[in-house]
Design a protein around this motif. Structure first.
Motif, PDB file in Angstrom:
ATOM      1  N   PHE A  38     -17.987  -5.649 -11.442  1.00 50.61           N
ATOM      2  CA  PHE A  38     -18.420  -6.487 -12.557  1.00 50.61           C
ATOM      3  C   PHE A  38     -19.942  -6.651 -12.518  1.00 50.61           C
ATOM      4  O   PHE A  38     -20.445  -7.750 -12.282  1.00 50.61           O
ATOM      5  CB  PHE A  38     -17.728  -7.851 -12.495  1.00 50.61           C
ATOM      6  CG  PHE A  38     -16.226  -7.770 -12.422  1.00 50.61           C
ATOM      7  CD1 PHE A  38     -15.478  -7.396 -13.528  1.00 50.61           C
ATOM      8  CD2 PHE A  38     -15.562  -8.062 -11.240  1.00 50.61           C
ATOM      9  CE1 PHE A  38     -14.100  -7.325 -13.465  1.00 50.61           C
ATOM     10  CE2 PHE A  38     -14.175  -7.999 -11.166  1.00 50.61           C
ATOM     11  CZ  PHE A  38     -13.447  -7.618 -12.279  1.00 50.61           C
ATOM     12  N   PRO A  39     -20.678  -5.574 -12.739  1.00 52.70           N
ATOM     13  CA  PRO A  39     -22.145  -5.648 -12.634  1.00 52.70           C
ATOM     14  C   PRO A  39     -22.791  -6.587 -13.635  1.00 52.70           C
ATOM     15  O   PRO A  39     -23.926  -7.028 -13.429  1.00 52.70           O
ATOM     16  CB  PRO A  39     -22.581  -4.190 -12.874  1.00 52.70           C
ATOM     17  CG  PRO A  39     -21.449  -3.558 -13.623  1.00 52.70           C
ATOM     18  CD  PRO A  39     -20.212  -4.225 -13.105  1.00 52.70           C
ATOM     19  N   ASP A  40     -22.089  -6.922 -14.713  1.00 56.07           N
ATOM     20  CA  ASP A  40     -22.637  -7.832 -15.717  1.00 56.07           C
ATOM     21  C   ASP A  40     -22.360  -9.304 -15.400  1.00 56.07           C
ATOM     22  O   ASP A  40     -22.725 -10.186 -16.176  1.00 56.07           O
ATOM     23  CB  ASP A  40     -22.080  -7.498 -17.109  1.00 56.07           C
ATOM     24  CG  ASP A  40     -22.529  -6.128 -17.594  1.00 56.07           C
ATOM     25  OD1 ASP A  40     -23.647  -5.713 -17.224  1.00 56.07           O
ATOM     26  OD2 ASP A  40     -21.757  -5.469 -18.303  1.00 56.07           O
ATOM     27  N   GLY A  41     -21.693  -9.569 -14.271  1.00 55.05           N
ATOM     28  CA  GLY A  41     -21.448 -10.947 -13.874  1.00 55.05           C
ATOM     29  C   GLY A  41     -19.993 -11.360 -14.004  1.00 55.05           C
ATOM     30  O   GLY A  41     -19.158 -10.630 -14.546  1.00 55.05           O
ATOM     31  N   LEU A  42     -19.701 -12.561 -13.517  1.00 55.15           N
ATOM     32  CA  LEU A  42     -18.325 -13.032 -13.369  1.00 55.15           C
ATOM     33  C   LEU A  42     -17.995 -14.246 -14.232  1.00 55.15           C
ATOM     34  O   LEU A  42     -16.843 -14.693 -14.229  1.00 55.15           O
ATOM     35  CB  LEU A  42     -18.076 -13.403 -11.896  1.00 55.15           C
ATOM     36  CG  LEU A  42     -18.371 -12.318 -10.861  1.00 55.15           C
ATOM     37  CD1 LEU A  42     -18.312 -12.910  -9.455  1.00 55.15           C
ATOM     38  CD2 LEU A  42     -17.388 -11.164 -10.984  1.00 55.15           C
ATOM     39  N   LYS A  43     -18.964 -14.771 -14.966  1.00 61.34           N
ATOM     40  CA  LYS A  43     -18.756 -16.065 -15.618  1.00 61.34           C
ATOM     41  C   LYS A  43     -17.659 -16.044 -16.675  1.00 61.34           C
ATOM     42  O   LYS A  43     -17.064 -17.082 -16.969  1.00 61.34           O
ATOM     43  CB  LYS A  43     -20.054 -16.570 -16.227  1.00 61.34           C
ATOM     44  CG  LYS A  43     -20.622 -15.732 -17.344  1.00 61.34           C
ATOM     45  CD  LYS A  43     -21.928 -16.341 -17.858  1.00 61.34           C
ATOM     46  CE  LYS A  43     -22.494 -15.559 -19.032  1.00 61.34           C
ATOM     47  NZ  LYS A  43     -23.761 -16.151 -19.521  1.00 61.34           N
ATOM     48  N   GLY A  44     -17.339 -14.876 -17.241  1.00 61.12           N
ATOM     49  CA  GLY A  44     -16.289 -14.822 -18.250  1.00 61.12           C
ATOM     50  C   GLY A  44     -14.927 -14.456 -17.723  1.00 61.12           C
ATOM     51  O   GLY A  44     -13.953 -14.369 -18.483  1.00 61.12           O
ATOM     52  N   LEU A  45     -14.824 -14.243 -16.417  1.00 62.38           N
ATOM     53  CA  LEU A  45     -13.571 -13.779 -15.828  1.00 62.38           C
ATOM     54  C   LEU A  45     -12.689 -14.941 -15.394  1.00 62.38           C
ATOM     55  O   LEU A  45     -13.171 -15.983 -14.943  1.00 62.38           O
ATOM     56  CB  LEU A  45     -13.854 -12.892 -14.613  1.00 62.38           C
ATOM     57  CG  LEU A  45     -14.704 -11.647 -14.868  1.00 62.38           C
ATOM     58  CD1 LEU A  45     -14.859 -10.859 -13.581  1.00 62.38           C
ATOM     59  CD2 LEU A  45     -14.096 -10.772 -15.955  1.00 62.38           C
ATOM     60  N   LYS A  46     -11.379 -14.732 -15.504  1.00 65.20           N
ATOM     61  CA  LYS A  46     -10.403 -15.725 -15.067  1.00 65.20           C
ATOM     62  C   LYS A  46      -9.785 -15.285 -13.746  1.00 65.20           C
ATOM     63  O   LYS A  46      -9.369 -14.137 -13.605  1.00 65.20           O
ATOM     64  CB  LYS A  46      -9.318 -15.902 -16.124  1.00 65.20           C
ATOM     65  CG  LYS A  46      -9.837 -16.521 -17.417  1.00 65.20           C
ATOM     66  CD  LYS A  46      -8.702 -16.798 -18.392  1.00 65.20           C
ATOM     67  CE  LYS A  46      -9.221 -17.496 -19.644  1.00 65.20           C
ATOM     68  NZ  LYS A  46      -8.129 -17.803 -20.600  1.00 65.20           N
ATOM     69  N   LEU A  47      -9.725 -16.230 -12.810  1.00 66.54           N
ATOM     70  CA  LEU A  47      -9.205 -15.939 -11.466  1.00 66.54           C
ATOM     71  C   LEU A  47      -8.100 -16.909 -11.116  1.00 66.54           C
ATOM     72  O   LEU A  47      -8.276 -18.131 -11.230  1.00 66.54           O
ATOM     73  CB  LEU A  47     -10.327 -16.012 -10.431  1.00 66.54           C
ATOM     74  CG  LEU A  47      -9.948 -15.662  -8.986  1.00 66.54           C
ATOM     75  CD1 LEU A  47     -11.125 -14.994  -8.267  1.00 66.54           C
ATOM     76  CD2 LEU A  47      -9.506 -16.897  -8.186  1.00 66.54           C
ATOM     77  N   LEU A  48      -6.972 -16.379 -10.674  1.00 73.89           N
ATOM     78  CA  LEU A  48      -5.848 -17.171 -10.169  1.00 73.89           C
ATOM     79  C   LEU A  48      -5.766 -17.017  -8.664  1.00 73.89           C
ATOM     80  O   LEU A  48      -5.773 -15.886  -8.157  1.00 73.89           O
ATOM     81  CB  LEU A  48      -4.531 -16.705 -10.794  1.00 73.89           C
ATOM     82  CG  LEU A  48      -3.252 -17.244 -10.145  1.00 73.89           C
ATOM     83  CD1 LEU A  48      -3.118 -18.747 -10.340  1.00 73.89           C
ATOM     84  CD2 LEU A  48      -2.018 -16.518 -10.692  1.00 73.89           C
ATOM     85  N   GLU A  49      -5.672 -18.139  -7.957  1.00 77.69           N
ATOM     86  CA  GLU A  49      -5.429 -18.085  -6.520  1.00 77.69           C
ATOM     87  C   GLU A  49      -3.993 -18.512  -6.239  1.00 77.69           C
ATOM     88  O   GLU A  49      -3.582 -19.631  -6.563  1.00 77.69           O
ATOM     89  CB  GLU A  49      -6.386 -18.977  -5.743  1.00 77.69           C
ATOM     90  CG  GLU A  49      -6.144 -18.892  -4.249  1.00 77.69           C
ATOM     91  CD  GLU A  49      -7.125 -19.666  -3.414  1.00 77.69           C
ATOM     92  OE1 GLU A  49      -6.983 -19.648  -2.175  1.00 77.69           O
ATOM     93  OE2 GLU A  49      -8.030 -20.313  -3.991  1.00 77.69           O
ATOM     94  N   VAL A  50      -3.248 -17.629  -5.614  1.00 82.82           N
ATOM     95  CA  VAL A  50      -1.867 -17.896  -5.198  1.00 82.82           C
ATOM     96  C   VAL A  50      -1.914 -18.513  -3.802  1.00 82.82           C
ATOM     97  O   VAL A  50      -2.409 -17.901  -2.858  1.00 82.82           O
ATOM     98  CB  VAL A  50      -1.049 -16.590  -5.205  1.00 82.82           C
ATOM     99  CG1 VAL A  50       0.325 -16.822  -4.590  1.00 82.82           C
ATOM    100  CG2 VAL A  50      -0.921 -16.054  -6.620  1.00 82.82           C
TER     101      VAL A  50
END
Length: 216
Positions: free
Chosen positions: A35-47
């Motif tokens: 993700f060279p353009d950054g992570l601010k728009g990504l959704k992350l789930l932690e199990v």
């Protein structure tokens, strides 16, 4: 000194802080490459999100707190996670039945969940649920023991072959990390550089795998 004795997993403990920083180097590389353009728009789930410590670590890479979600079976830990990461969507529940729709997340993460689950059927159910809610353009991120923990019989290591079996039809990219914690707790207070060299040049002393698991 008190922090080192009372909580071996606290970042205030030198060995724990060393292990956190070393694994973060690998995670930084994975995130930057994908993700060279950054992570601010990504959704992350932690199990198995516990008290939310990993979310706080991930936020330092640029994730937005409102884009985090987590599920935790222990009510007390889930409550702590909600307090520490109030903007995140934290649910109390069982990871083998995730309460989110298909392909809801760019990254689905787990840390030391599978090594604590003894029943293979339950492991398969959790893995299938993680695949279900992961976007086809995203990936599953894994951090867990590859060896058994001799001091804790309830923790059974999960190696490369078992990971491939759990996530069959998906591609697995393995990275061996983390100087064996009992060694780190002895060496780090004496010499941080020595501990770094041991982890770098003695791969047999690394006890964990960071695995990037992608749909083919």
């Amino acid at each position: 000194m008190k922090a080192r004795k009372n909580n071996i997993y606290s970042p205030l403990n030198p060995a724990a802080f060393f292990m956190i920083q070393r694994r973060q180097r690998m995670l930084q590389r994975i995130f930057a490459e994908n993700f060279p353009d950054g992570l601010k728009g990504l959704k992350l789930l932690e199990v198995g999100c516990g008290g939310g410590q990993w979310m706080l670590e991930f936020a330092s890479f640029g994730f937005r707190f409102a884009n985090f979600a987590g599920i935790e079976i222990n009510p007390e830990r889930a409550k702590i996670a909600k307090e520490r990461v109030p903007l995140a969507d934290i649910r109390e529940g069982d990871a083998s039945s995730l309460p989110w729709q298909d392909e809801s997340f760019d990254i689905v993460f787990q840390s030391t969940v599978f090594t604590s689950v003894k029943d293979m059927g339950t492991k398969i159910n959790i893995a299938n649920e993680m695949k279900r809610v992961c976007k086809k353009t995203g990936f599953i991120l894994w951090y867990d023991f590859k060896y058994n923990n001799p001091s804790n019989p309830d923790v059974k290591g999960v190696g490369r072959s078992e990971i491939r079996k759990l996530f069959s039809t998906w591609n697995c990219e393995f990275h061996s990390v983390t100087l064996a914690p009992p060694i780190a707790r002895i060496v780090v207070p004496i010499s941080w550089n020595l501990a770094e060299n041991m982890e770098t040049f003695l791969p047999m002393l690394r006890t964990h795998l960071i695995t990037v698991i992608r749909p083919f």
